[in-house]
Design a protein around this motif. Structure first.
Motif, PDB file in Angstrom:
ATOM      1  N   THR A 259       0.883  -3.001   5.571  1.00 15.54           N
ATOM      2  CA  THR A 259       0.212  -4.373   5.697  1.00 15.54           C
ATOM      3  C   THR A 259       0.105  -5.321   4.542  1.00 15.54           C
ATOM      4  O   THR A 259      -0.218  -4.757   3.544  1.00 15.54           O
TER       5      THR A 259
ATOM      6  N   ASP B  42       0.799  -1.287  -0.117  1.00 12.09           N
ATOM      7  CA  ASP B  42      -0.054  -0.028   0.122  1.00 12.09           C
ATOM      8  C   ASP B  42       0.731   1.076   0.202  1.00 12.09           C
ATOM      9  O   ASP B  42       1.700   1.411   0.807  1.00 12.09           O
TER      10      ASP B  42
ATOM     11  N   ASN C  12      -0.659  -9.171   3.310  1.00  9.64           N
ATOM     12  CA  ASN C  12      -1.393 -10.291   3.812  1.00  9.64           C
ATOM     13  C   ASN C  12      -1.493 -10.274   5.106  1.00  9.64           C
ATOM     14  O   ASN C  12      -1.217 -11.377   5.991  1.00  9.64           O
ATOM     15  N   LYS C  13      -2.073  -9.512   5.647  1.00 11.95           N
ATOM     16  CA  LYS C  13      -2.725  -9.255   7.123  1.00 11.95           C
ATOM     17  C   LYS C  13      -1.390  -9.141   8.030  1.00 11.95           C
ATOM     18  O   LYS C  13      -1.780  -9.312   9.290  1.00 11.95           O
ATOM     19  N   LYS C  14      -0.103  -8.879   7.490  1.00  8.69           N
ATOM     20  CA  LYS C  14       0.990  -9.009   8.350  1.00  8.69           C
ATOM     21  C   LYS C  14       1.434  -7.418   8.491  1.00  8.69           C
ATOM     22  O   LYS C  14       1.827  -6.910   7.038  1.00  8.69           O
ATOM     23  N   ASP C  15       1.740  -6.769   9.523  1.00  5.54           N
ATOM     24  CA  ASP C  15       2.454  -5.667   9.673  1.00  5.54           C
ATOM     25  C   ASP C  15       4.067  -5.614   9.220  1.00  5.54           C
ATOM     26  O   ASP C  15       4.765  -6.470   9.800  1.00  5.54           O
TER      27      ASP C  15
END
Length: 400
Positions: A157, A104, A159-162
């Protein structure tokens, strides 16, 4: 923004009814905004040192004017150099679990890079981002590996990982779409004839004298307008006109600052720390400025409708880069007409005042409060000391 204001110490948030009614008596002039008692606007003081126009000031004005007349061309061929302006798309990817993935905020289209300042849309990017394009050609697509600074301090973020981007490798793929070339005209007679025909100018010499006069007149107005305005007295404000002004001013403020959470006058006053009484005073001062302009114009016999018909289109083209018809389609007939009429009258009033000033040598006297030392000196001269009295008595005896 259409509501353009000339530099004569006026802050026109919105333009209002502009037609002076034409009646006057006992120094008072009635306008559609109310009735105002004018102070004498001829013979106002102007000081030679304060209104001098330096060569640097004149050249700065000329440079700005030429820049305002510059044109930008889009080039579909060419090589990116250190002074180029580049339109491009980019996509950034970082490595996650052995795969390069987009993130992003790492991609954008139709961005404009200034190679000289190494900025994109006026903003700086990570080291090497802009330089990577140098030497490439329009139509090229390429990828450059860069690295985020160790103290970058931003996470994304995936794949839902920071993921912390600090110090992380990044691959940017660039697509060079075009180059932009800005051409600034030269100051010559052809430029003057093309752009200042409505002012009747034909030569560079005439142009420079015109710009010098404009600078001089604006300095005169900046030096005397506030004091002159204070000497004029409002007999009565037109209540309806004042309400309309405040309503339109509020709408303008909300439209301009809505992105900052300003939704109405109350929220604007809270953010600025202004009270309702201060807002009301400011509105009345703005109204008073216009009333004075219309009143002087009325005294001088200017017909605002005739002025608008004869000079409005040329004024619109020069100051807004569009015809009255185009502006009307965008902003509405009432807004365009009222705004341009105000500015046309403002120019005429400015010229009347400036052409009739009383020229004085030196600079305008300051009105600063005396220092503690000066105040003490003044106090001691107002009250004689015992020694002063004794000295005066001895002098009197000797005279006898």
């Amino acid at each position: 923004m259409l509501k353009k204001v000339l530099a004569v110490a006026l802050s026109a948030t919105m333009a209002l009814g502009l037609v002076a009614c034409g009646s006057s008596g006992s120094g008072s002039v009635e306008t559609d905004l109310g009735t105002v008692k004018l102070a004498d606007y001829k013979g106002l003081p102007a000081y030679e040192d304060d209104i001098k126009v330096t060569d640097d000031e004149l050249q700065s004005t000329i440079d700005t004017d030429l820049s305002n007349h510059s044109t930008t061309k889009t080039l579909k061929k060419g090589t990116i150099k250190s002074d180029s302006s580049v339109v491009f798309d980019f996509t950034g990817k970082i490595e996650v679990n052995g795969k390069k993935v987009a993130f992003d905020g790492g991609s954008a289209e139709d961005q404009t890079a200034d190679m000289a300042s190494e900025t994109v849309g006026g903003q700086t990017f990570i080291d090497g981002f802009v330089k990577a394009m140098k030497g490439h050609k329009v139509g090229d697509t390429f990828t450059k590996k860069l690295k985020f600074p160790k103290d970058y301090g931003q996470t994304v973020t995936v794949n839902k990982k920071d993921i912390d981007l600090s110090g992380k490798d990044v691959w940017f793929t660039y697509k060079i779409k075009s180059l932009q070339k800005t051409e600034t005209p030269e100051l010559d007679d052809a430029f003057v004839k093309e752009n200042y025909k409505n002012e009747g100018l034909k030569t560079v010499k005439e142009y420079k004298e015109y710009q010098k006069k404009e600078l001089k007149y604006n300095k005169i107005m900046n030096g005397l307008w506030t004091d002159y305005l204070a000497d004029c007295k409002v007999d009565e404000y037109d209540k309806k006109a004042l309400e309309e002004y405040e309503s339109e001013a509020e709408s303008s403020i909300v439209a301009q600052y809505s992105a900052y959470g300003i939704s109405d006058l109350k929220s604007y006053l809270e953010v600025t720390g202004m009270t309702e009484e201060e807002w009301d005073k400011q509105s009345k001062e703005a109204m008073k400025s216009r009333m004075v302009i219309f009143a002087i114009a009325d005294k001088e016999g200017y017909d605002v409708e005739k002025l608008y018909k004869e000079e409005g289109d040329a004024f619109a083209e020069k100051n807004y880069g569009a015809s009255l018809k185009t502006l009307t389609e965008s902003y509405g007939e009432d807004t365009v007409k009222e705004t341009i009429q105000l500015n046309l009258l403002l120019i005429k009033v400015r010229d009347v005042i400036c052409e009739n000033v009383e020229m004085k040598k030196g600079s305008a006297p300051t009105t600063e409060a005396p220092t503690t030392e000066e105040a003490t000196t003044e106090a001691s001269t107002d009250k004689e000391t015992t020694a002063d009295k004794e000295t005066k008595a001895e002098t009197t005896k000797a005279d006898k």
